[in-house]
Design an enzyme around this catalytic site. Structure first.
Site, PDB file in Angstrom:
ATOM      1  N   THR A  49      10.212   4.154 -54.879  1.00  0.00           N
ATOM      2  CA  THR A  49      10.215   4.326 -53.424  1.00  0.00           C
ATOM      3  C   THR A  49      11.169   3.352 -52.732  1.00  0.00           C
ATOM      4  OG1 THR A  49       7.829   4.495 -53.793  1.00  0.00           O
ATOM      5  CG2 THR A  49       8.608   4.725 -51.521  1.00  0.00           C
ATOM      6  N   GLY A  93      12.614  -3.487 -62.712  1.00  0.00           N
ATOM      7  CA  GLY A  93      13.549  -2.426 -62.347  1.00  0.00           C
ATOM      8  C   GLY A  93      14.296  -1.836 -63.531  1.00  0.00           C
ATOM      9  N   LYS A 149       5.175   3.377 -57.023  1.00  0.00           N
ATOM     10  CA  LYS A 149       5.793   2.751 -58.209  1.00  0.00           C
ATOM     11  C   LYS A 149       6.780   3.646 -58.949  1.00  0.00           C
ATOM     12  CE  LYS A 149       4.044  -0.124 -56.615  1.00  0.00           C
ATOM     13  NZ  LYS A 149       5.009  -0.937 -55.867  1.00  0.00           N
ATOM     14  N   HIS A 171       3.420   8.656 -49.244  1.00  0.00           N
ATOM     15  CA  HIS A 171       2.847   8.815 -50.595  1.00  0.00           C
ATOM     16  C   HIS A 171       1.849   9.984 -50.604  1.00  0.00           C
ATOM     17  CE1 HIS A 171       4.570   5.185 -52.165  1.00  0.00           C
ATOM     18  NE2 HIS A 171       3.767   4.336 -51.561  1.00  0.00           N
TER      19      HIS A 171
HETATM   20  P1  A3P Z   1       8.929  -2.158 -62.208  1.00  0.00           P
HETATM   21  O1  A3P Z   1       7.578  -2.677 -61.858  1.00  0.00           O
HETATM   22  O2  A3P Z   1       8.920  -1.295 -63.439  1.00  0.00           O
HETATM   23  O3  A3P Z   1       9.972  -3.212 -62.278  1.00  0.00           O
HETATM   24  P2  A3P Z   1       8.078   1.446 -55.690  1.00  0.00           P
HETATM   25  O4  A3P Z   1       9.305   1.054 -54.956  1.00  0.00           O
HETATM   26  O5  A3P Z   1       7.839   2.919 -55.707  1.00  0.00           O
HETATM   27  O6  A3P Z   1       6.917   0.631 -55.280  1.00  0.00           O
HETATM   28  O7  A3P Z   1       8.372   1.127 -57.221  1.00  0.00           O
HETATM   29  C1  A3P Z   1       8.543  -0.196 -57.652  1.00  0.00           C
HETATM   30  C2  A3P Z   1       9.324  -0.160 -58.938  1.00  0.00           C
HETATM   31  O8  A3P Z   1      10.711   0.092 -58.657  1.00  0.00           O
HETATM   32  C3  A3P Z   1       9.271  -1.503 -59.645  1.00  0.00           C
HETATM   33  O9  A3P Z   1       9.391  -1.180 -61.033  1.00  0.00           O
HETATM   34  C4  A3P Z   1      10.506  -2.177 -59.091  1.00  0.00           C
HETATM   35  O10 A3P Z   1      10.952  -3.258 -59.877  1.00  0.00           O
HETATM   36  C5  A3P Z   1      11.487  -1.019 -59.101  1.00  0.00           C
HETATM   37  N1  A3P Z   1      12.609  -1.201 -58.176  1.00  0.00           N
HETATM   38  C6  A3P Z   1      12.591  -1.722 -56.931  1.00  0.00           C
HETATM   39  N2  A3P Z   1      13.825  -1.743 -56.416  1.00  0.00           N
HETATM   40  C7  A3P Z   1      14.647  -1.214 -57.331  1.00  0.00           C
HETATM   41  C8  A3P Z   1      16.063  -0.982 -57.378  1.00  0.00           C
HETATM   42  N3  A3P Z   1      16.850  -1.312 -56.372  1.00  0.00           N
HETATM   43  N4  A3P Z   1      16.574  -0.428 -58.497  1.00  0.00           N
HETATM   44  C9  A3P Z   1      15.775  -0.106 -59.528  1.00  0.00           C
HETATM   45  N5  A3P Z   1      14.444  -0.307 -59.555  1.00  0.00           N
HETATM   46  C10 A3P Z   1      13.876  -0.853 -58.465  1.00  0.00           C
END
Ligand code: A3P
Length: 297
Positions: free
Chosen positions: A45, A256, A42, A100
């Site tokens: 990634t 995001g 989160k 991770h």
């Molecule tokens: P939120 O739940 O705060 O929106 P991971 O990819 O490590 O699982 O993290 C997921 C988080 O990154 C989520 O945050 C998701 O919405 C956000 N996210 C995914 N793609 C993204 C992007 N292209 N740009 C910015 N944030 C992104």
């Protein structure tokens, strides 16, 4: 949960399990040319996977609707070495891999082979809220019962969460990046949101695919940022089921944005998490975006 080498692991979490983590510790053999995208879940990634994939493969694909990132999820392009899917079928590795696993538990060959690691960290408050939403969706629980948030908060604060304490996870990679800056690039979600162009260029340089002056003049960096934007990726992932992951793709995209945690946490919760962050990150030169400004811990 199981305690393993200083971190907590869920016996079964999505397509990961402690068994799979241990199998990768024993059996994974890194190549010196491999680049590992390492994160606490989160922290960004999916975004980092997309950017690294788009940068690395930019001469292979045009940015239109046929680009792999426009038709599949970043998780299909860059596998986790500790996922069951990768362990069962490691053949689709293309030099870009994700994990991770905490730094101190990485398969030994990742360090000994001299492969590079890119780590991304994020404000722990936003990590927690993002994780909480993710878990609720993942376990298909539509309840917004505040007790669930409180329970999860308690576990997160104590580090009893998937892949252990988010702070200790960051600290492991941060210390290593200070010691071996040419091997470990340490990025920050909030900084990527603030100045994507600069961060994407930094990432491209580090992973050995720097942009030429000509490419920059042509707007290549901006193209990649657009292709990997939240809007584009979330649209591409909608209605598509992941192949290597058991999780449906669209739950990797929620808002995001930076700072959404203030809409979910009480003032007291914010204070508790900020206090842990201040204490844990002290002296490690980790910039965290807090209350509309960067604070260096
Ligand atoms: P939120 O739940 O705060 O929106 P991971 O990819 O490590 O699982 O993290 C997921 C988080 O990154 C989520 O945050 C998701 O919405 C956000 N996210 C995914 N793609 C993204 C992007 N292209 N740009 C910015 N944030 C992104």
């Amino acid at each position: 949960f199981w305690y393993h080498q200083g971190f907590w692991f869920q016996s079964e979490y999505a397509s990961f399990s402690l068994e799979a983590v241990m199998a990768s510790q024993d059996d994974f053999h890194a190549q010196p040319t491999d680049v590992f995208l390492a994160t606490y879940p989160k922290s960004g990634t999916t975004w980092l996977k997309a950017l690294a994939f788009a940068i690395t493969n930019r001469t292979k694909f045009s940015y239109g609707p046929t680009h792999p990132l426009a038709t599949t999820c970043p998780h299909d392009c860059v596998p986790y070495i500790e996922s069951e899917a990768y362990i069962n079928n490691p053949s689709y590795a293309n030099g870009l891999l994700a994990t991770h696993i905490p730094y101190t538990s990485l398969p030994k060959s990742i360090i000994s082979s001299g492969s590079r690691i890119v780590y991304i960290c994020r404000d722990p408050k936003d990590v927690f809220i993002s994780f909480w939403h993710f878990k609720k969706k993942y376990i298909d629980d539509s309840s917004t019962d505040p007790i669930m948030l409180e329970k999860a908060f308690e576990c997160f604060s104590k580090g009893v969460f998937e892949f252990g304490s988010s702070w200790d996870h960051v600290i492991g990679y941060r210390k290593a990046s200070l010691e071996w800056p040419d091997k470990i690039l340490f990025l920050n979600y909030e900084e990527m949101k603030r100045d994507a162009k600069n961060e994407v260029k930094k990432l491209a340089n580090f992973i050995g695919h720097p942009f030429t002056e000509e490419e920059e003049a042509k707007g290549e960096v901006e193209e990649i940022i657009k292709l990997c934007s939240f809007d584009k990726l979330s649209k591409a992932s909608k209605d598509r089921d992941a192949t290597p992951n058991v999780i449906s793709n669209d739950i990797f995209f929620r808002k995001g944005v930076v700072g959404d945690s203030v809409n979910h946490l009480t003032d007291e919760m914010i204070q508790i998490l900020d206090k842990i962050t201040t204490e844990k990150y002290e002296g490690l030169d980790i910039p965290i975006y807090n209350n509309d400004k960067f604070v260096v811990f």
